[in-house]
Design a protein around this motif. Structure first.
Motif, PDB file in Angstrom:
ATOM      1  N   GLU A   1       0.833  -1.192   0.000  1.00 38.84           N
ATOM      2  CA  GLU A   1       0.000   0.000   0.000  1.00 38.84           C
ATOM      3  C   GLU A   1       0.873   1.248   0.000  1.00 38.84           C
ATOM      4  O   GLU A   1       1.986   1.226   0.476  1.00 38.84           O
ATOM      5  N   TYR A   2       0.321   2.307  -0.553  1.00 42.51           N
ATOM      6  CA  TYR A   2       1.019   3.580  -0.533  1.00 42.51           C
ATOM      7  C   TYR A   2       0.877   4.218   0.847  1.00 42.51           C
ATOM      8  O   TYR A   2      -0.171   4.144   1.471  1.00 42.51           O
ATOM      9  N   VAL A   3       1.937   4.835   1.295  1.00 43.87           N
ATOM     10  CA  VAL A   3       1.888   5.521   2.580  1.00 43.87           C
ATOM     11  C   VAL A   3       0.931   6.699   2.474  1.00 43.87           C
ATOM     12  O   VAL A   3       0.972   7.456   1.523  1.00 43.87           O
ATOM     13  N   GLY A   4       0.032   6.823   3.445  1.00 41.83           N
ATOM     14  CA  GLY A   4      -0.907   7.934   3.463  1.00 41.83           C
ATOM     15  C   GLY A   4      -2.102   7.769   2.550  1.00 41.83           C
ATOM     16  O   GLY A   4      -2.879   8.695   2.371  1.00 41.83           O
ATOM     17  N   MET A   5      -2.265   6.604   1.952  1.00 44.56           N
ATOM     18  CA  MET A   5      -3.386   6.367   1.055  1.00 44.56           C
ATOM     19  C   MET A   5      -4.698   6.403   1.844  1.00 44.56           C
ATOM     20  O   MET A   5      -4.830   5.769   2.878  1.00 44.56           O
ATOM     21  N   MET A   6      -5.686   7.172   1.366  1.00 44.80           N
ATOM     22  CA  MET A   6      -6.949   7.308   2.076  1.00 44.80           C
ATOM     23  C   MET A   6      -7.982   6.333   1.525  1.00 44.80           C
ATOM     24  O   MET A   6      -7.951   5.988   0.340  1.00 44.80           O
ATOM     25  N   THR A   7      -8.909   5.956   2.387  1.00 52.22           N
ATOM     26  CA  THR A   7     -10.037   5.143   1.947  1.00 52.22           C
ATOM     27  C   THR A   7     -11.026   6.053   1.229  1.00 52.22           C
ATOM     28  O   THR A   7     -10.934   7.279   1.303  1.00 52.22           O
ATOM     29  N   ALA A   8     -12.003   5.454   0.570  1.00 54.67           N
ATOM     30  CA  ALA A   8     -13.016   6.233  -0.142  1.00 54.67           C
ATOM     31  C   ALA A   8     -13.800   7.105   0.837  1.00 54.67           C
ATOM     32  O   ALA A   8     -14.124   8.255   0.536  1.00 54.67           O
ATOM     33  N   GLU A   9     -14.096   6.563   2.015  1.00 52.56           N
ATOM     34  CA  GLU A   9     -14.833   7.329   3.019  1.00 52.56           C
ATOM     35  C   GLU A   9     -14.020   8.537   3.494  1.00 52.56           C
ATOM     36  O   GLU A   9     -14.560   9.628   3.665  1.00 52.56           O
ATOM     37  N   GLU A  10     -12.713   8.337   3.696  1.00 52.61           N
ATOM     38  CA  GLU A  10     -11.855   9.445   4.127  1.00 52.61           C
ATOM     39  C   GLU A  10     -11.765  10.514   3.044  1.00 52.61           C
ATOM     40  O   GLU A  10     -11.817  11.704   3.329  1.00 52.61           O
ATOM     41  N   ARG A  11     -11.636  10.081   1.771  1.00 55.58           N
ATOM     42  CA  ARG A  11     -11.570  11.044   0.665  1.00 55.58           C
ATOM     43  C   ARG A  11     -12.856  11.863   0.587  1.00 55.58           C
ATOM     44  O   ARG A  11     -12.829  13.072   0.390  1.00 55.58           O
ATOM     45  N   GLU A  12     -13.997  11.199   0.773  1.00 54.98           N
ATOM     46  CA  GLU A  12     -15.276  11.899   0.727  1.00 54.98           C
ATOM     47  C   GLU A  12     -15.387  12.901   1.880  1.00 54.98           C
ATOM     48  O   GLU A  12     -15.821  14.040   1.696  1.00 54.98           O
ATOM     49  N   ALA A  13     -14.973  12.476   3.078  1.00 54.30           N
ATOM     50  CA  ALA A  13     -15.039  13.357   4.246  1.00 54.30           C
ATOM     51  C   ALA A  13     -14.120  14.564   4.074  1.00 54.30           C
ATOM     52  O   ALA A  13     -14.501  15.702   4.385  1.00 54.30           O
ATOM     53  N   VAL A  14     -12.919  14.340   3.571  1.00 56.35           N
ATOM     54  CA  VAL A  14     -11.978  15.443   3.356  1.00 56.35           C
ATOM     55  C   VAL A  14     -12.507  16.387   2.281  1.00 56.35           C
ATOM     56  O   VAL A  14     -12.447  17.610   2.419  1.00 56.35           O
ATOM     57  N   GLY A  15     -13.070  15.841   1.211  1.00 53.94           N
ATOM     58  CA  GLY A  15     -13.638  16.672   0.154  1.00 53.94           C
ATOM     59  C   GLY A  15     -14.786  17.530   0.656  1.00 53.94           C
ATOM     60  O   GLY A  15     -14.881  18.709   0.334  1.00 53.94           O
ATOM     61  N   HIS A  16     -15.652  16.923   1.472  1.00 52.22           N
ATOM     62  CA  HIS A  16     -16.780  17.672   2.033  1.00 52.22           C
ATOM     63  C   HIS A  16     -16.269  18.784   2.951  1.00 52.22           C
ATOM     64  O   HIS A  16     -16.734  19.926   2.877  1.00 52.22           O
ATOM     65  N   ALA A  17     -15.314  18.448   3.821  1.00 53.32           N
ATOM     66  CA  ALA A  17     -14.768  19.452   4.745  1.00 53.32           C
ATOM     67  C   ALA A  17     -14.089  20.580   3.973  1.00 53.32           C
ATOM     68  O   ALA A  17     -14.247  21.758   4.313  1.00 53.32           O
ATOM     69  N   ALA A  18     -13.357  20.241   2.927  1.00 56.13           N
ATOM     70  CA  ALA A  18     -12.673  21.259   2.128  1.00 56.13           C
ATOM     71  C   ALA A  18     -13.694  22.178   1.442  1.00 56.13           C
ATOM     72  O   ALA A  18     -13.501  23.392   1.386  1.00 56.13           O
ATOM     73  N   SER A  19     -14.784  21.592   0.939  1.00 57.81           N
ATOM     74  CA  SER A  19     -15.818  22.414   0.296  1.00 57.81           C
ATOM     75  C   SER A  19     -16.451  23.364   1.293  1.00 57.81           C
ATOM     76  O   SER A  19     -16.670  24.537   0.990  1.00 57.81           O
ATOM     77  N   GLN A  20     -16.737  22.861   2.482  1.00 56.96           N
ATOM     78  CA  GLN A  20     -17.329  23.710   3.514  1.00 56.96           C
ATOM     79  C   GLN A  20     -16.383  24.842   3.898  1.00 56.96           C
ATOM     80  O   GLN A  20     -16.793  25.990   4.033  1.00 56.96           O
ATOM     81  N   ARG A  21     -15.108  24.531   4.084  1.00 56.06           N
ATOM     82  CA  ARG A  21     -14.132  25.558   4.465  1.00 56.06           C
ATOM     83  C   ARG A  21     -13.957  26.590   3.351  1.00 56.06           C
ATOM     84  O   ARG A  21     -13.802  27.768   3.607  1.00 56.06           O
TER      85      ARG A  21
END
Length: 122
Positions: free
Chosen positions: A85-105
């Motif tokens: 696995e790649y170091v720091g690779m995010m799951t689909a759920e983590e990517r979605e959560a980060v994307g949502h948080a970034a959009s809100q910010r």
């Protein structure tokens, strides 16, 4: 007919994306306006906080064991082990959560800048 400025177009796109649960699409000129604005530095500050928080959460957990794969990599004399696995690779759920948080910010930052720039007319 009045023309809207770049920040009106940016906030319209962000608000539409937030309402519809879709991505915001900004053309090249709007991206340049956003990056040149104070809003972008606010986004970077918030991104830095997110990264630091993620590192602190990660450091509290035991590291996963890294097992070399059986495949070969490189062009040297001997085989070079690779990891699964790649170091720091995010799951689909983590990517979605980060994307949502970034959009809100991003929406919050643009709204803050918009409030600072609006002036009341006499």
């Amino acid at each position: 007919m009045t023309t809207c400025g770049p920040f009106t177009a940016i906030t319209d796109a962000l608000e539409r994306a937030a309402r519809n649960g879709t991505r915001a699409h900004l053309n090249h000129d709007l991206v340049r306006a956003l990056i040149a604005s104070e809003a972008y530095s606010l986004l970077l500050d918030d991104r830095k906080k997110e990264l630091i928080s993620a590192w602190q959460e990660h450091d509290g957990k035991p590291p996963r064991p890294v097992e070399p794969s059986s495949g070969r990599s490189g062009s040297g004399i001997g085989p070079t082990a690779t990891t699964g696995e790649y170091v720091g690779m995010m799951t689909a759920e983590e990517r979605e959560a980060v994307g949502h948080a970034a959009s809100q910010r991003a929406l919050e930052a643009v709204n803050r800048i918009g409030r600072h720039r609006r002036r009341k007319t006499p």
